[in-house]
Design an enzyme around this catalytic site. Structure first.
Site, PDB file in Angstrom:
ATOM      1  CB  CYS A 109      -0.965  -0.013   1.181  1.00 12.87           C
ATOM      2  SG  CYS A 109      -2.153  -1.358   1.028  1.00 12.87           S
ATOM      3  CG  HIS A 136      -3.266   3.577   1.599  1.00 19.50           C
ATOM      4  ND1 HIS A 136      -3.536   3.184   0.312  1.00 19.50           N
ATOM      5  CD2 HIS A 136      -3.454   2.480   2.373  1.00 19.50           C
ATOM      6  CE1 HIS A 136      -3.860   1.906   0.314  1.00 19.50           C
ATOM      7  NE2 HIS A 136      -3.827   1.459   1.552  1.00 19.50           N
ATOM      8  CG  ASN A 182      -6.576  -0.897   0.555  1.00 19.01           C
ATOM      9  OD1 ASN A 182      -5.882  -0.313  -0.281  1.00 19.01           O
ATOM     10  ND2 ASN A 182      -6.066  -1.360   1.688  1.00 19.01           N
TER      11      ASN A 182
HETATM   12  N1  COA Z   1     -18.377  -9.136   8.161  1.00 23.51           N
HETATM   13  C1  COA Z   1     -18.939  -9.418   9.339  1.00 23.51           C
HETATM   14  N2  COA Z   1     -18.223  -9.738  10.428  1.00 23.51           N
HETATM   15  C2  COA Z   1     -16.884  -9.783  10.305  1.00 23.51           C
HETATM   16  C3  COA Z   1     -16.253  -9.502   9.080  1.00 23.51           C
HETATM   17  C4  COA Z   1     -17.046  -9.165   7.994  1.00 23.51           C
HETATM   18  N3  COA Z   1     -16.548  -8.885   6.788  1.00 23.51           N
HETATM   19  N4  COA Z   1     -14.920  -9.609   9.262  1.00 23.51           N
HETATM   20  C5  COA Z   1     -14.712  -9.945  10.527  1.00 23.51           C
HETATM   21  N5  COA Z   1     -15.913 -10.057  11.174  1.00 23.51           N
HETATM   22  C6  COA Z   1     -16.176 -10.392  12.583  1.00 23.51           C
HETATM   23  C7  COA Z   1     -15.024 -11.088  13.226  1.00 23.51           C
HETATM   24  O1  COA Z   1     -15.093 -12.485  12.963  1.00 23.51           O
HETATM   25  C8  COA Z   1     -15.241 -10.759  14.681  1.00 23.51           C
HETATM   26  O2  COA Z   1     -16.238 -11.614  15.176  1.00 23.51           O
HETATM   27  P1  COA Z   1     -16.163 -12.189  16.700  1.00 23.51           P
HETATM   28  O3  COA Z   1     -16.133 -10.970  17.559  1.00 23.51           O
HETATM   29  O4  COA Z   1     -17.379 -13.010  16.788  1.00 23.51           O
HETATM   30  O5  COA Z   1     -14.866 -12.956  16.741  1.00 23.51           O
HETATM   31  C9  COA Z   1     -15.839  -9.364  14.650  1.00 23.51           C
HETATM   32  O6  COA Z   1     -16.315  -9.175  13.303  1.00 23.51           O
HETATM   33  C10 COA Z   1     -14.838  -8.277  15.001  1.00 23.51           C
HETATM   34  O7  COA Z   1     -13.658  -8.514  14.260  1.00 23.51           O
HETATM   35  P2  COA Z   1     -12.410  -7.611  14.423  1.00 23.51           P
HETATM   36  O8  COA Z   1     -11.362  -8.107  13.478  1.00 23.51           O
HETATM   37  O9  COA Z   1     -12.057  -7.488  15.860  1.00 23.51           O
HETATM   38  O10 COA Z   1     -12.990  -6.224  13.915  1.00 23.51           O
HETATM   39  P3  COA Z   1     -12.341  -4.820  13.917  1.00 23.51           P
HETATM   40  O11 COA Z   1     -13.199  -3.905  14.677  1.00 23.51           O
HETATM   41  O12 COA Z   1     -10.886  -4.861  14.269  1.00 23.51           O
HETATM   42  O13 COA Z   1     -12.430  -4.407  12.398  1.00 23.51           O
HETATM   43  C11 COA Z   1     -11.096  -4.304  10.391  1.00 23.51           C
HETATM   44  C12 COA Z   1     -11.794  -5.205  11.411  1.00 23.51           C
HETATM   45  C13 COA Z   1     -10.436  -5.201   9.373  1.00 23.51           C
HETATM   46  C14 COA Z   1     -12.144  -3.440   9.719  1.00 23.51           C
HETATM   47  C15 COA Z   1     -10.080  -3.410  11.110  1.00 23.51           C
HETATM   48  O14 COA Z   1      -9.299  -4.169  11.994  1.00 23.51           O
HETATM   49  C16 COA Z   1      -9.184  -2.696  10.150  1.00 23.51           C
HETATM   50  O15 COA Z   1      -9.609  -1.924   9.334  1.00 23.51           O
HETATM   51  N6  COA Z   1      -7.870  -2.918  10.250  1.00 23.51           N
HETATM   52  C17 COA Z   1      -6.919  -2.316   9.343  1.00 23.51           C
HETATM   53  C18 COA Z   1      -6.980  -3.050   8.054  1.00 23.51           C
HETATM   54  C19 COA Z   1      -6.215  -2.371   6.969  1.00 23.51           C
HETATM   55  O16 COA Z   1      -6.216  -1.187   6.892  1.00 23.51           O
HETATM   56  N7  COA Z   1      -5.591  -3.157   6.112  1.00 23.51           N
HETATM   57  C20 COA Z   1      -4.914  -2.688   4.996  1.00 23.51           C
HETATM   58  C21 COA Z   1      -3.713  -1.899   5.378  1.00 23.51           C
HETATM   59  S1  COA Z   1      -2.970  -1.268   3.954  1.00 23.51           S
END
Ligand code: COA
Length: 332
Positions: free
Chosen positions: A114, A259, A289
């Site tokens: 990224c 980004h 993204n």
């Molecule tokens: N739809 C529904 N539920 C989902 C899901 C989806 N697409 N993806 C994950 N979940 C669930 C998980 O299984 C988890 O369930 P549980 O609590 O029963 O275990 C719950 O949602 C919370 O998951 P979590 O990973 O803790 O969520 P979060 O609040 O951290 O949000 C992201 C997840 C990915 C949105 C967040 O962590 C994020 O944006 N991180 C940065 C990612 C990024 O920028 N990546 C690219 C960098 S260049």
């Protein structure tokens, strides 16, 4: 002599995939995706379209904006994490798509995910400053969709990414006050496995096998929370580094091109830097993204909307897998 941007372009495939479309193939919801990421839809290619082909459409638009023919390009720097092939890189394929392969110009591939566009920009800027090449085409492009797990197993990553490309043409700047002022890059490989696609891998023979595919090792894996925490720390840090180096303040910046990984990340970064939201542009809601394609595609949108005037100051910043992060300051 420094480098300046001569033209920009971007391209996304026609096929729109909404959050509701994803609800049909995996256990997710529009509400979950929107609340946590700000993404409403993304674009997916029809399988068969590769990364270099997507980039070629963006490149033609950027060349037109720069009023240049493909034959006038001296060098290609191509940032992607989803190259057409394991090797060779997509840079040589882009030259071929543009019909200039026979000219034999150099074509680099940059693998910094990224942050790849900023890495590519620094390479191009250095070439121009040194007088090695005059006109450099910098591409950032990804075809993510064909490499994502389209089942519930992959939902945490799959909902985030889309396909698309952005291209910037760079050339020498006659005015020392205008152009790329500085680019600031970093990496920290301690966290390489926090966001990765493991296979194909040179650590195993063969590089890819059916058991590896079945175990999901050819799909992206991510520690989302860890990535989030690091992004909201590193992005403001590298913006401050850039501004301090140039003797500027956040208030001096007219346009912020971050980004586009997650709207929540960018909102937290903007809050930390106390930025006016209307100067922090976004396209994540419609594209998801685009990794290396995100910043150049957004820059092109903002340019084409006529928001940037000569003399305006642009700050770009990004964070991604590696970890890698960086920023750029550009006087338009
Ligand atoms: N739809 C529904 N539920 C989902 C899901 C989806 N697409 N993806 C994950 N979940 C669930 C998980 O299984 C988890 O369930 P549980 O609590 O029963 O275990 C719950 O949602 C919370 O998951 P979590 O990973 O803790 O969520 P979060 O609040 O951290 O949000 C992201 C997840 C990915 C949105 C967040 O962590 C994020 O944006 N991180 C940065 C990612 C990024 O920028 N990546 C690219 C960098 S260049």
């Amino acid at each position: 002599m420094g480098a300046r941007i001569l033209g920009t372009g971007h391209h996304v495939p026609e096929r729109v995939v909404t959050n509701h479309d994803l609800e049909q193939i995996m256990d997710t919801s529009d509400e979950w995706i929107r609340q946590r990421t700000g993404i409403e839809q993304r674009r997916w290619v029809v399988p068969g379209t590769g990364t270099a082909e997507l980039a070629s459409h963006a490149a033609r638009k950027a060349l037109e904006a720069a009023q240049l023919d493909p034959e006038e390009i001296d060098c290609i720097v191509f940032a992607t994490l989803s190259a057409d092939y394991f090797f060779p890189g997509s840079g040589v394929l882009l030259a071929r798509e543009l019909g200039i392969a026979e000219r034999g110009i150099p074509a680099f591939d940059i693998r910094n995910q990224c942050t790849g566009y900023l890495y590519a920009l620094q390479v191009a800027d250095a070439f121009i400053r040194q007088g090695i090449y005059r006109r450099v085409l910098v591409a950032g492009a990804e075809v993510h969709s064909t490499g994502l797990d389209h089942t519930t197993r992959g939902r945490d990553v799959t909902v985030l990414f889309g396909d698309g490309a952005g291209v910037t043409i760079l050339g020498p700047s006659e005015d020392p006050e205008r152009g790329i002022l500085g680019i600031y890059l970093h990496s920290d490989g301690r966290f390489a496995e926090k966001l990765m696609i493991e296979a194909p891998t040179s650590r195993e023979q063969p590089h890819i096998s059916q058991p590896m595919i079945e175990a999901g090792r050819a799909y992206p894996s991510m520690d989302g929370r860890f990535v989030f925490k690091n992004a909201v720390r590193r992005m403001p840090e590298v913006v401050h580094e850039a501004l301090a180096d140039q003797g500027l303040r956040p208030q001096d910046v007219d346009h912020w091109i971050f980004h586009q990984a997650n709207l929540r990340i960018n909102e937290m970064v903007a809050r930390q830097l106390e930025l006016p939201p209307e100067r922090c542009y976004r396209n994540i809601h419609k594209y998801g993204n685009l990794s290396a394609g995100a910043m150049p595609a957004l820059l092109d949108e903002v340019v084409r909307e006529g928001r940037i005037a000569p003399g305006d100051l642009i700050c770009m910043a990004g964070f991604g897998s590696g970890f890698t992060w960086g920023s750029a300051l550009i006087r338009w």
